[in-house]
Design a protein around this motif. Sequence first.
Motif, short mmCIF file in Angstrom:
data_model
loop_
_atom_site.label_atom_id
_atom_site.label_comp_id
_atom_site.label_asym_id
_atom_site.label_seq_id
_atom_site.Cartn_x
_atom_site.Cartn_y
_atom_site.Cartn_z
N VAL A 26 0.83 -1.20 0.00
CA VAL A 26 0.00 0.00 0.00
C VAL A 26 0.86 1.24 0.00
N LYS A 27 1.89 1.24 0.82
CA LYS A 27 2.78 2.40 0.91
C LYS A 27 3.50 2.67 -0.42
N LEU A 28 3.79 1.62 -1.14
CA LEU A 28 4.55 1.77 -2.37
C LEU A 28 3.68 2.05 -3.60
N GLU A 29 2.34 2.04 -3.42
CA GLU A 29 1.47 2.28 -4.57
C GLU A 29 1.71 3.68 -5.13
N ALA A 30 1.91 3.75 -6.43
CA ALA A 30 2.27 5.02 -7.06
C ALA A 30 1.15 6.03 -6.96
N LYS A 31 1.56 7.28 -6.80
CA LYS A 31 0.60 8.38 -6.78
C LYS A 31 0.87 9.30 -7.95
N SER A 32 -0.20 9.89 -8.43
CA SER A 32 -0.11 10.88 -9.51
C SER A 32 -0.82 12.14 -9.06
N ASP A 33 -0.56 13.21 -9.77
CA ASP A 33 -1.19 14.49 -9.43
C ASP A 33 -2.54 14.61 -10.12
N TYR A 34 -3.53 15.07 -9.35
CA TYR A 34 -4.89 15.22 -9.86
C TYR A 34 -5.45 16.59 -9.46
N LEU A 35 -6.42 17.03 -10.23
CA LEU A 35 -7.25 18.17 -9.86
C LEU A 35 -8.64 17.63 -9.51
N VAL A 36 -9.11 17.95 -8.31
CA VAL A 36 -10.40 17.46 -7.84
C VAL A 36 -11.31 18.66 -7.60
N LYS A 37 -12.49 18.61 -8.20
CA LYS A 37 -13.46 19.69 -8.03
C LYS A 37 -14.69 19.18 -7.29
N PHE A 38 -15.03 19.83 -6.20
CA PHE A 38 -16.23 19.52 -5.44
C PHE A 38 -17.43 20.23 -6.06
N ASN A 39 -18.63 19.68 -5.86
CA ASN A 39 -19.82 20.38 -6.33
C ASN A 39 -20.42 21.26 -5.23
N GLY A 40 -19.63 21.51 -4.24
CA GLY A 40 -19.93 22.44 -3.15
C GLY A 40 -18.61 22.83 -2.53
N PRO A 41 -18.60 23.39 -1.33
CA PRO A 41 -17.33 23.74 -0.68
C PRO A 41 -16.43 22.53 -0.52
N ALA A 42 -15.13 22.75 -0.67
CA ALA A 42 -14.17 21.66 -0.51
C ALA A 42 -14.26 21.08 0.90
N ASP A 43 -14.34 19.77 1.00
CA ASP A 43 -14.55 19.08 2.27
C ASP A 43 -13.32 18.25 2.60
N GLN A 44 -12.51 18.76 3.54
CA GLN A 44 -11.29 18.05 3.91
C GLN A 44 -11.62 16.72 4.58
N GLY A 45 -12.77 16.70 5.29
CA GLY A 45 -13.16 15.45 5.95
C GLY A 45 -13.42 14.34 4.95
N LEU A 46 -14.03 14.70 3.83
CA LEU A 46 -14.28 13.70 2.79
C LEU A 46 -12.96 13.18 2.23
N LEU A 47 -12.02 14.07 2.02
CA LEU A 47 -10.71 13.64 1.51
C LEU A 47 -10.04 12.70 2.51
N ASN A 48 -10.13 13.05 3.79
CA ASN A 48 -9.52 12.20 4.82
C ASN A 48 -10.15 10.82 4.82
N ALA A 49 -11.45 10.76 4.52
CA ALA A 49 -12.14 9.47 4.50
C ALA A 49 -11.61 8.56 3.41
N PHE A 50 -11.04 9.16 2.38
CA PHE A 50 -10.44 8.38 1.30
C PHE A 50 -8.93 8.20 1.48
N GLY A 51 -8.46 8.53 2.67
CA GLY A 51 -7.04 8.31 2.97
C GLY A 51 -6.11 9.40 2.47
N VAL A 52 -6.68 10.54 2.09
CA VAL A 52 -5.85 11.66 1.64
C VAL A 52 -5.32 12.41 2.86
N GLU A 53 -4.02 12.48 2.98
CA GLU A 53 -3.40 13.14 4.13
C GLU A 53 -2.98 14.56 3.76
#
Length: 376
Positions: A26-53
Motif C-alpha cells: 500500500v505504501k509503495l502504490e504510485a501516486k499521480s497528481d490530480y485536480l479534484v473539483k467539489f460540487n460544493g465547498p471543498a470538504d477536507q473530511g471527505l478527503l480524509n475518508a479516502f485516505g488523503v493526508e
Amino acid sequence: MKKIMVILSALVLLLMPLQTGFAEEVKLEAKSDYLVKFNGPADQGLLNAFGVEDHDVNHTFEKLPVVALSLTEGQAKGLLNHPQIEAVEQDAEVQAFAQTTPWGISHVQGTEAQDAGHTGNGVKVAVLDTGIDCSHEDLNVSGGHSVFTDSANNDPCNDGNGHGTHVAGTVAALDNNVGVLGVAPQTDLYAVKVLSNDGSGSYSGIAEGIEWSIQNDMDVINMSLGGSQSSSILEDYTNLAYEEGLLVVAAAGNDGNRGGNNDTVGYPAKYESAMAVAAVDENNQRATFSSTGPAVEISAPGVNILSSVPGNNYDSYNGTSMASPHVAGVAAQVWAAKPDLTNVELRNLLNDTAQPLGDSNKYGSGLVQSLDAINQ
C-alpha cells in the motif's frame, strides 16, 4: 492446552509476514497528481475518508472549489464516484509552444536580420502560384486574385495543391510560437493564383498575375514556376513589372544534371528582368536538379525545405521553387530596412553581398545574405 497455544502461536507467525507485506504494498502504490473539483465547498473530511493526508494536498484553490492532490489510482476512482465530487482529472503536463526555424531561414541570415529588427514590415510580396491557404495558422494573407473562373480554382485562398502555401511559408510564416518561421514574417502576403489545383497553368495566366501585381502596387513578385518555351508577351509583362519598380524573383528550374554543364534555365526566370534563383543544400552544394546556365543570378536553399502546407500542416519539399521564396523574403527584409532603394539598386545589392560559391552558371553571384545586404 499447551498444544493449542503452540498451534495458535504458529498461526500468528505465519500471518505476520503476510500482513507486513500487504502494508508495504500500500505504501509503495504510485501516486499521480490530480485536480479534484467539489460540487460544493471543498470538504477536507471527505478527503480524509479516502485516505488523503495533509501532505497529499498540493494546493487549495480559492475562486473555485478545486484542490490539487496526489492520489493513488484507487483513491482517484473512489473520489470520482462520490456524489460530492464533480470532477477528478489527472494534472496534465503542458509545455511551451514552439516553432521550428527551417535551416534555410538562418542560412540566408534571415533570423539574424530578424534579431536586428528587420522583418519585412510593409513590403508587399505577391506569390504567383497555386494559391495560398489563407486560413493557415502560420500565415497572414492580405489579399489576392485568381486568374481562373471555375469554382474549383476561382478562390485564391483555396490551394488544393499545397505548392503555393509552402512557398508562402518560406517567405513569411509568422513568428507565433507554432509551426515554422519564414524569412520575413511581417511581410504583406498576397495570393495570386495562376496555377490550378493540379499545379498547371499558362503563360497568359502568369501574364495576368503579373498585371494584377503591377495594378495593385506589389513590391516583390515570386514565381516558383516556369516553362521551357519562351514567350514574347510573357517577357513583355516581366519586363513591364521590372520597369514599374517591382523586383521579379523566379525559380531557375529543376532541369539540371549532375555535371551542371547545360543551359537549362526556364522561363520567366531566364528573362533579363527576372532574378533566376538556383537551389543549394545545407553544405552550399548545388542541388543536382537545379537548372544551370548564364541566366542563373543567385542561389538559395532548396533541399529538404520545411514549410507550411494546407490544413495547418507542414512538410518538406525540394526544388528551386523552394529556393526562390528565400530570395523574395530576403528582398522584403532588405527593402523594409532600406526603403529608399529602387528595385534595380536592391537587386544589385543582393548580388553584391551574396556569398560566392563558385561557378556562376551554377550559383550565379552566390548565396543570398540578408543581414550583409542590410548592413552594407
